[in-house]
Write a protein that holds these residues in place. Structure first.
Motif, PDB file in Angstrom:
ATOM      1  N   LEU A 257      18.227  31.408 -25.395  1.00 60.59           N
ATOM      2  CA  LEU A 257      19.305  30.587 -24.849  1.00 60.59           C
ATOM      3  C   LEU A 257      20.632  31.348 -24.754  1.00 60.59           C
ATOM      4  CD1 LEU A 257      18.550  27.267 -26.758  1.00 60.59           C
ATOM      5  CD2 LEU A 257      18.192  27.706 -24.328  1.00 60.59           C
ATOM      6  N   GLY A 258      20.635  32.587 -25.214  1.00 63.14           N
ATOM      7  CA  GLY A 258      21.878  33.332 -25.171  1.00 63.14           C
ATOM      8  C   GLY A 258      22.748  33.060 -26.377  1.00 63.14           C
ATOM      9  N   SER A 259      23.804  33.838 -26.498  1.00 63.57           N
ATOM     10  CA  SER A 259      24.651  33.756 -27.690  1.00 63.57           C
ATOM     11  C   SER A 259      25.466  32.481 -27.755  1.00 63.57           C
ATOM     12  CB  SER A 259      25.584  34.962 -27.748  1.00 63.57           C
ATOM     13  OG  SER A 259      26.395  34.984 -26.580  1.00 63.57           O
ATOM     14  N   ALA A 260      25.645  31.801 -26.643  1.00 59.90           N
ATOM     15  CA  ALA A 260      26.443  30.568 -26.630  1.00 59.90           C
ATOM     16  C   ALA A 260      25.574  29.320 -26.633  1.00 59.90           C
ATOM     17  CB  ALA A 260      27.356  30.551 -25.411  1.00 59.90           C
ATOM     18  N   GLY A 261      24.293  29.500 -26.928  1.00 56.73           N
ATOM     19  CA  GLY A 261      23.373  28.384 -26.872  1.00 56.73           C
ATOM     20  C   GLY A 261      23.667  27.286 -27.879  1.00 56.73           C
ATOM     21  N   CYS A 262      23.188  26.095 -27.542  1.00 56.68           N
ATOM     22  CA  CYS A 262      23.341  24.928 -28.403  1.00 56.68           C
ATOM     23  C   CYS A 262      21.995  24.222 -28.525  1.00 56.68           C
ATOM     24  CB  CYS A 262      24.326  23.923 -27.832  1.00 56.68           C
ATOM     25  SG  CYS A 262      25.887  24.580 -27.273  1.00 56.68           S
ATOM     26  N   LEU A 263      21.798  23.576 -29.631  1.00 56.08           N
ATOM     27  CA  LEU A 263      20.628  22.726 -29.840  1.00 56.08           C
ATOM     28  C   LEU A 263      21.119  21.330 -30.198  1.00 56.08           C
ATOM     29  CD1 LEU A 263      18.469  25.183 -31.955  1.00 56.08           C
ATOM     30  CD2 LEU A 263      18.221  24.653 -29.524  1.00 56.08           C
ATOM     31  N   GLY A 264      20.345  20.331 -29.857  1.00 58.15           N
ATOM     32  CA  GLY A 264      20.808  18.982 -30.123  1.00 58.15           C
ATOM     33  C   GLY A 264      19.696  17.971 -30.208  1.00 58.15           C
ATOM     34  N   TRP A 265      20.062  16.791 -30.652  1.00 57.81           N
ATOM     35  CA  TRP A 265      19.159  15.648 -30.714  1.00 57.81           C
ATOM     36  C   TRP A 265      19.784  14.488 -29.950  1.00 57.81           C
ATOM     37  CZ3 TRP A 265      14.299  15.843 -32.567  1.00 57.81           C
ATOM     38  CH2 TRP A 265      13.963  16.903 -33.409  1.00 57.81           C
ATOM     39  N   PHE A 266      18.961  13.864 -29.143  1.00 58.21           N
ATOM     40  CA  PHE A 266      19.353  12.680 -28.397  1.00 58.21           C
ATOM     41  C   PHE A 266      18.340  11.590 -28.686  1.00 58.21           C
ATOM     42  CE2 PHE A 266      22.572  14.384 -25.389  1.00 58.21           C
ATOM     43  CZ  PHE A 266      22.496  15.714 -25.741  1.00 58.21           C
ATOM     44  N   ARG A 267      18.670  10.353 -28.320  1.00 54.31           N
ATOM     45  CA  ARG A 267      17.709   9.273 -28.516  1.00 54.31           C
ATOM     46  C   ARG A 267      17.864   8.235 -27.414  1.00 54.31           C
ATOM     47  NH1 ARG A 267      20.243   6.436 -34.002  1.00 54.31           N
ATOM     48  NH2 ARG A 267      22.121   5.558 -33.025  1.00 54.31           N
ATOM     49  N   GLN A 268      16.768   7.532 -27.190  1.00 54.06           N
ATOM     50  CA  GLN A 268      16.774   6.464 -26.209  1.00 54.06           C
ATOM     51  C   GLN A 268      16.039   5.268 -26.784  1.00 54.06           C
ATOM     52  OE1 GLN A 268      15.207   7.419 -22.311  1.00 54.06           O
ATOM     53  NE2 GLN A 268      16.336   5.720 -21.395  1.00 54.06           N
ATOM     54  N   ALA A 269      16.784   4.191 -26.993  1.00 53.06           N
ATOM     55  CA  ALA A 269      16.199   2.958 -27.504  1.00 53.06           C
ATOM     56  C   ALA A 269      15.637   2.150 -26.326  1.00 53.06           C
ATOM     57  CB  ALA A 269      17.247   2.154 -28.249  1.00 53.06           C
ATOM     58  N   PRO A 270      14.696   1.267 -26.589  1.00 54.13           N
ATOM     59  CA  PRO A 270      14.121   0.437 -25.508  1.00 54.13           C
ATOM     60  C   PRO A 270      15.201  -0.320 -24.756  1.00 54.13           C
ATOM     61  CG  PRO A 270      12.814   0.241 -27.500  1.00 54.13           C
ATOM     62  CD  PRO A 270      14.031   1.025 -27.875  1.00 54.13           C
ATOM     63  N   GLY A 271      15.208  -0.201 -23.448  1.00 55.77           N
ATOM     64  CA  GLY A 271      16.157  -0.927 -22.623  1.00 55.77           C
ATOM     65  C   GLY A 271      17.553  -0.341 -22.589  1.00 55.77           C
ATOM     66  N   LYS A 272      17.726   0.832 -23.201  1.00 52.75           N
ATOM     67  CA  LYS A 272      19.061   1.449 -23.246  1.00 52.75           C
ATOM     68  C   LYS A 272      19.011   2.850 -22.653  1.00 52.75           C
ATOM     69  CE  LYS A 272      20.859  -1.082 -27.233  1.00 52.75           C
ATOM     70  NZ  LYS A 272      21.550  -0.960 -28.556  1.00 52.75           N
ATOM     71  N   GLU A 273      20.185   3.372 -22.336  1.00 52.02           N
ATOM     72  CA  GLU A 273      20.270   4.731 -21.828  1.00 52.02           C
ATOM     73  C   GLU A 273      20.176   5.726 -22.982  1.00 52.02           C
ATOM     74  OE1 GLU A 273      23.051   3.945 -17.875  1.00 52.02           O
ATOM     75  OE2 GLU A 273      23.744   5.245 -19.491  1.00 52.02           O
TER      76      GLU A 273
END
Length: 125
Positions: free
Chosen positions: A28-44
């Motif tokens: 991902l290169g030296s400026a890379g980021c990792l993350g966690w996202f979530r999506q609940a039922p019926g939501k963005e």
């Protein structure tokens, strides 16, 4: 090519803990980021937590601050890395499908273009 796969989803009761892990392959290169996202039922889908490759700076959504912790294992060649999400004191509203994500550069929860298939977390009494 960047690939991500999550591990560790499951069902727990309110107040319990769960740890998600994600294996990330690809540079991902030296400026890379990792993350966690979530999506609940019926939501963005929403951002949960991010960490920069340096590992010093982290960013959390207000709804999980003090309960969730993001961390990473960074490989020396920056090709195979791991990112974790320790979730404590889980609440009913944490029920969602959780996605591991990666970016070559990010600002807050923006810039993420690589995604895992997701891991389901269910919190119920």
């Amino acid at each position: 090519l960047v690939r991500l796969v999550e591990f560790g989803g499951g069902s727990v009761q309110p107040g319990e803990s769960l740890r998600l892990s994600c294996e990330v392959t690809g540079n991902l290169g030296s400026a890379g980021c990792l993350g966690w996202f979530r999506q609940a039922p019926g939501k963005e889908r929403e951002g949960v937590a991010t960490i920069y490759f340096g590992g010093v700076y982290t960013h959390y959504d207000d709804s999980v601050k003090g309960r969730f912790t993001i961390s990473q294992d960074k490989s020396q060649d920056n090709v195979r890395n791991k990112v974790y999400l320790q979730m404590n004191n889980l609440k009913l509203e944490d029920t969602a499908k959780y996605y591991c994500a990666a970016a070559r550069g990010c600002y807050g929860f923006t810039g993420f273009i690589y995604w895992g298939p997701g891991a389901r977390v269910t919190v119920s009494s």
